[in-house]
Design a protein around this motif. Sequence first.
Motif, PDB file in Angstrom:
ATOM      1  N   ALA A   1       0.845  -1.184   0.000  1.00 56.90           N
ATOM      2  CA  ALA A   1       0.000   0.000   0.000  1.00 56.90           C
ATOM      3  C   ALA A   1       0.884   1.237   0.000  1.00 56.90           C
ATOM      4  CB  ALA A   1      -0.902  -0.014   1.228  1.00 56.90           C
ATOM      5  N   LYS A   2       0.454   2.268  -0.667  1.00 58.21           N
ATOM      6  CA  LYS A   2       1.136   3.565  -0.810  1.00 58.21           C
ATOM      7  C   LYS A   2       2.257   3.555  -1.846  1.00 58.21           C
ATOM      8  CE  LYS A   2       0.176   4.861   3.947  1.00 58.21           C
ATOM      9  NZ  LYS A   2       0.769   5.274   5.225  1.00 58.21           N
ATOM     10  N   GLU A   3       2.493   2.419  -2.539  1.00 61.30           N
ATOM     11  CA  GLU A   3       3.504   2.367  -3.605  1.00 61.30           C
ATOM     12  C   GLU A   3       2.884   2.828  -4.915  1.00 61.30           C
ATOM     13  OE1 GLU A   3       6.302  -0.892  -4.545  1.00 61.30           O
ATOM     14  OE2 GLU A   3       5.665  -1.734  -2.625  1.00 61.30           O
ATOM     15  N   ILE A   4       3.686   3.525  -5.722  1.00 60.86           N
ATOM     16  CA  ILE A   4       3.249   3.946  -7.045  1.00 60.86           C
ATOM     17  C   ILE A   4       3.489   2.778  -8.010  1.00 60.86           C
ATOM     18  CG2 ILE A   4       3.554   5.627  -8.912  1.00 60.86           C
ATOM     19  CD1 ILE A   4       2.462   6.809  -6.297  1.00 60.86           C
ATOM     20  N   ILE A   5       2.505   2.512  -8.858  1.00 61.92           N
ATOM     21  CA  ILE A   5       2.545   1.360  -9.755  1.00 61.92           C
ATOM     22  C   ILE A   5       3.108   1.765 -11.112  1.00 61.92           C
ATOM     23  CG2 ILE A   5       1.139  -0.395 -10.902  1.00 61.92           C
ATOM     24  CD1 ILE A   5      -0.862   0.006  -8.529  1.00 61.92           C
ATOM     25  N   GLY A   6       4.066   0.995 -11.597  1.00 61.56           N
ATOM     26  CA  GLY A   6       4.688   1.236 -12.893  1.00 61.56           C
ATOM     27  C   GLY A   6       4.303   0.163 -13.903  1.00 61.56           C
ATOM     28  N   ALA A   7       4.700   0.353 -15.143  1.00 59.98           N
ATOM     29  CA  ALA A   7       4.355  -0.589 -16.221  1.00 59.98           C
ATOM     30  C   ALA A   7       4.969  -1.968 -15.999  1.00 59.98           C
ATOM     31  CB  ALA A   7       4.804  -0.025 -17.559  1.00 59.98           C
TER      32      ALA A   7
ATOM     33  N   ARG B   1      -8.524  -4.494  -8.754  1.00 59.03           N
ATOM     34  CA  ARG B   1      -9.811  -3.832  -8.945  1.00 59.03           C
ATOM     35  C   ARG B   1      -9.636  -2.323  -8.812  1.00 59.03           C
ATOM     36  NH1 ARG B   1     -10.913  -8.798  -6.886  1.00 59.03           N
ATOM     37  NH2 ARG B   1     -12.686  -9.882  -7.780  1.00 59.03           N
ATOM     38  N   ALA B   2     -10.565  -1.569  -9.348  1.00 60.26           N
ATOM     39  CA  ALA B   2     -10.482  -0.106  -9.330  1.00 60.26           C
ATOM     40  C   ALA B   2     -10.382   0.437  -7.912  1.00 60.26           C
ATOM     41  CB  ALA B   2     -11.681   0.490 -10.050  1.00 60.26           C
ATOM     42  N   ARG B   3     -11.055  -0.181  -6.960  1.00 62.40           N
ATOM     43  CA  ARG B   3     -11.027   0.323  -5.570  1.00 62.40           C
ATOM     44  C   ARG B   3      -9.687   0.045  -4.881  1.00 62.40           C
ATOM     45  NH1 ARG B   3     -14.486  -4.372  -5.045  1.00 62.40           N
ATOM     46  NH2 ARG B   3     -13.373  -5.973  -3.861  1.00 62.40           N
ATOM     47  N   ASP B   4      -8.838  -0.802  -5.490  1.00 61.31           N
ATOM     48  CA  ASP B   4      -7.538  -1.141  -4.908  1.00 61.31           C
ATOM     49  C   ASP B   4      -6.466  -0.086  -5.195  1.00 61.31           C
ATOM     50  OD1 ASP B   4      -8.703  -3.513  -4.079  1.00 61.31           O
ATOM     51  OD2 ASP B   4      -7.889  -4.687  -5.740  1.00 61.31           O
ATOM     52  N   VAL B   5      -6.733   0.809  -6.144  1.00 59.62           N
ATOM     53  CA  VAL B   5      -5.754   1.823  -6.532  1.00 59.62           C
ATOM     54  C   VAL B   5      -6.426   3.188  -6.591  1.00 59.62           C
ATOM     55  CG1 VAL B   5      -4.336   0.191  -7.837  1.00 59.62           C
ATOM     56  CG2 VAL B   5      -6.147   1.435  -9.003  1.00 59.62           C
ATOM     57  N   GLY B   6      -5.615   4.227  -6.595  1.00 53.39           N
ATOM     58  CA  GLY B   6      -6.144   5.576  -6.698  1.00 53.39           C
ATOM     59  C   GLY B   6      -5.026   6.542  -7.029  1.00 53.39           C
TER      60      GLY B   6
ATOM     61  N   PRO C   1      -4.216  -1.019 -19.015  1.00 52.14           N
ATOM     62  CA  PRO C   1      -3.002  -0.629 -18.290  1.00 52.14           C
ATOM     63  C   PRO C   1      -2.953   0.863 -17.944  1.00 52.14           C
ATOM     64  CG  PRO C   1      -2.449  -1.928 -20.223  1.00 52.14           C
ATOM     65  CD  PRO C   1      -3.914  -1.663 -20.281  1.00 52.14           C
ATOM     66  N   HIS C   2      -3.596   1.708 -18.746  1.00 54.79           N
ATOM     67  CA  HIS C   2      -3.598   3.148 -18.489  1.00 54.79           C
ATOM     68  C   HIS C   2      -4.350   3.508 -17.208  1.00 54.79           C
ATOM     69  CE1 HIS C   2      -2.618   2.926 -22.798  1.00 54.79           C
ATOM     70  NE2 HIS C   2      -1.776   3.885 -22.466  1.00 54.79           N
ATOM     71  N   GLU C   3      -5.227   2.628 -16.757  1.00 57.10           N
ATOM     72  CA  GLU C   3      -5.941   2.862 -15.499  1.00 57.10           C
ATOM     73  C   GLU C   3      -5.073   2.523 -14.290  1.00 57.10           C
ATOM     74  OE1 GLU C   3     -10.578   1.951 -16.336  1.00 57.10           O
ATOM     75  OE2 GLU C   3      -9.259   0.198 -16.358  1.00 57.10           O
ATOM     76  N   LEU C   4      -3.932   1.887 -14.516  1.00 59.13           N
ATOM     77  CA  LEU C   4      -3.093   1.396 -13.433  1.00 59.13           C
ATOM     78  C   LEU C   4      -1.742   2.106 -13.328  1.00 59.13           C
ATOM     79  CD1 LEU C   4      -3.402  -0.771 -11.287  1.00 59.13           C
ATOM     80  CD2 LEU C   4      -2.446  -2.414 -12.857  1.00 59.13           C
ATOM     81  N   ILE C   5      -1.143   2.438 -14.455  1.00 59.61           N
ATOM     82  CA  ILE C   5       0.186   3.058 -14.451  1.00 59.61           C
ATOM     83  C   ILE C   5       0.120   4.433 -13.793  1.00 59.61           C
ATOM     84  CG2 ILE C   5       2.064   3.935 -15.887  1.00 59.61           C
ATOM     85  CD1 ILE C   5       1.327   1.779 -17.947  1.00 59.61           C
TER      86      ILE C   5
ATOM     87  N   ALA D   1      -1.153   2.222  -4.924  1.00 60.90           N
ATOM     88  CA  ALA D   1      -1.871   1.083  -4.340  1.00 60.90           C
ATOM     89  C   ALA D   1      -2.496   1.526  -3.022  1.00 60.90           C
ATOM     90  CB  ALA D   1      -0.921  -0.083  -4.126  1.00 60.90           C
ATOM     91  N   ARG D   2      -3.780   1.310  -2.856  1.00 65.61           N
ATOM     92  CA  ARG D   2      -4.479   1.646  -1.613  1.00 65.61           C
ATOM     93  C   ARG D   2      -4.387   0.494  -0.609  1.00 65.61           C
ATOM     94  NH1 ARG D   2      -4.603   6.833  -2.303  1.00 65.61           N
ATOM     95  NH2 ARG D   2      -6.170   7.636  -3.687  1.00 65.61           N
ATOM     96  N   VAL D   3      -4.205  -0.713  -1.127  1.00 66.65           N
ATOM     97  CA  VAL D   3      -4.058  -1.925  -0.314  1.00 66.65           C
ATOM     98  C   VAL D   3      -2.900  -2.730  -0.903  1.00 66.65           C
ATOM     99  CG1 VAL D   3      -6.517  -2.050   0.306  1.00 66.65           C
ATOM    100  CG2 VAL D   3      -5.712  -3.200  -1.739  1.00 66.65           C
ATOM    101  N   ALA D   4      -2.450  -3.745  -0.194  1.00 73.70           N
ATOM    102  CA  ALA D   4      -1.403  -4.617  -0.733  1.00 73.70           C
ATOM    103  C   ALA D   4      -1.963  -5.406  -1.918  1.00 73.70           C
ATOM    104  CB  ALA D   4      -0.894  -5.562   0.344  1.00 73.70           C
ATOM    105  N   LEU D   5      -1.201  -5.441  -3.004  1.00 74.45           N
ATOM    106  CA  LEU D   5      -1.590  -6.183  -4.203  1.00 74.45           C
ATOM    107  C   LEU D   5      -0.644  -7.371  -4.333  1.00 74.45           C
ATOM    108  CD1 LEU D   5      -1.976  -3.117  -6.602  1.00 74.45           C
ATOM    109  CD2 LEU D   5      -3.777  -4.271  -5.293  1.00 74.45           C
ATOM    110  N   TYR D   6      -1.205  -8.561  -4.492  1.00 74.81           N
ATOM    111  CA  TYR D   6      -0.398  -9.781  -4.504  1.00 74.81           C
ATOM    112  C   TYR D   6      -0.273 -10.352  -5.904  1.00 74.81           C
ATOM    113  CZ  TYR D   6      -0.981  -9.337   0.484  1.00 74.81           C
ATOM    114  OH  TYR D   6      -0.954  -8.845   1.761  1.00 74.81           O
TER     115      TYR D   6
END
Length: 138
Positions: free
Chosen positions: A29-35, A71-76, A52-56, A60-65
């Motif tokens: 959580a709190k990490e910025i997501i890259g390609a 899901r959209a609610r997992d990132v912001g 991918p454009h919705e994620l890059i 991360a709002r929660v830990a992603l495994y």
Amino acid sequence: MKRLILAILMLAAPDLGAEILVPVRTIRAKEIIGAADFVTKDASVAGALTDPHELIGQEARVALYPGRPVRARDVGPPAIVSRNDIVTLVFVQGPLRIMTEGRSLGRGAVGETIRAMNLSSRTTVTGRIQSDGSIEVY
């Protein structure tokens, strides 16, 4: 009537051969997501991100495994104000504009609502985070 309903349901049904996005490593959580942090996987999961454009560049709002759908609610959007940051509090009403120093009591991104403490009066206020990192109090 039954045929019309069936046709509508078939058009609204998700594509069974959809590709979803899954992390290749654990993203805290709190990490910025890259390609390089995700790959596509052939699966159909309700609510899973596929573009991918919705994620890059998102945070991360929660830990992603690894291997699990995102899901959209997992990132912001990335947070620009952290808890205990010294921020400018701005109150605007008509031509009146009051600015003072405050301390954020939460963490958030542009447009999110957080609480802050006015450092001169020790009063807790609520406001919306602006793009410059200030908080517009209402």
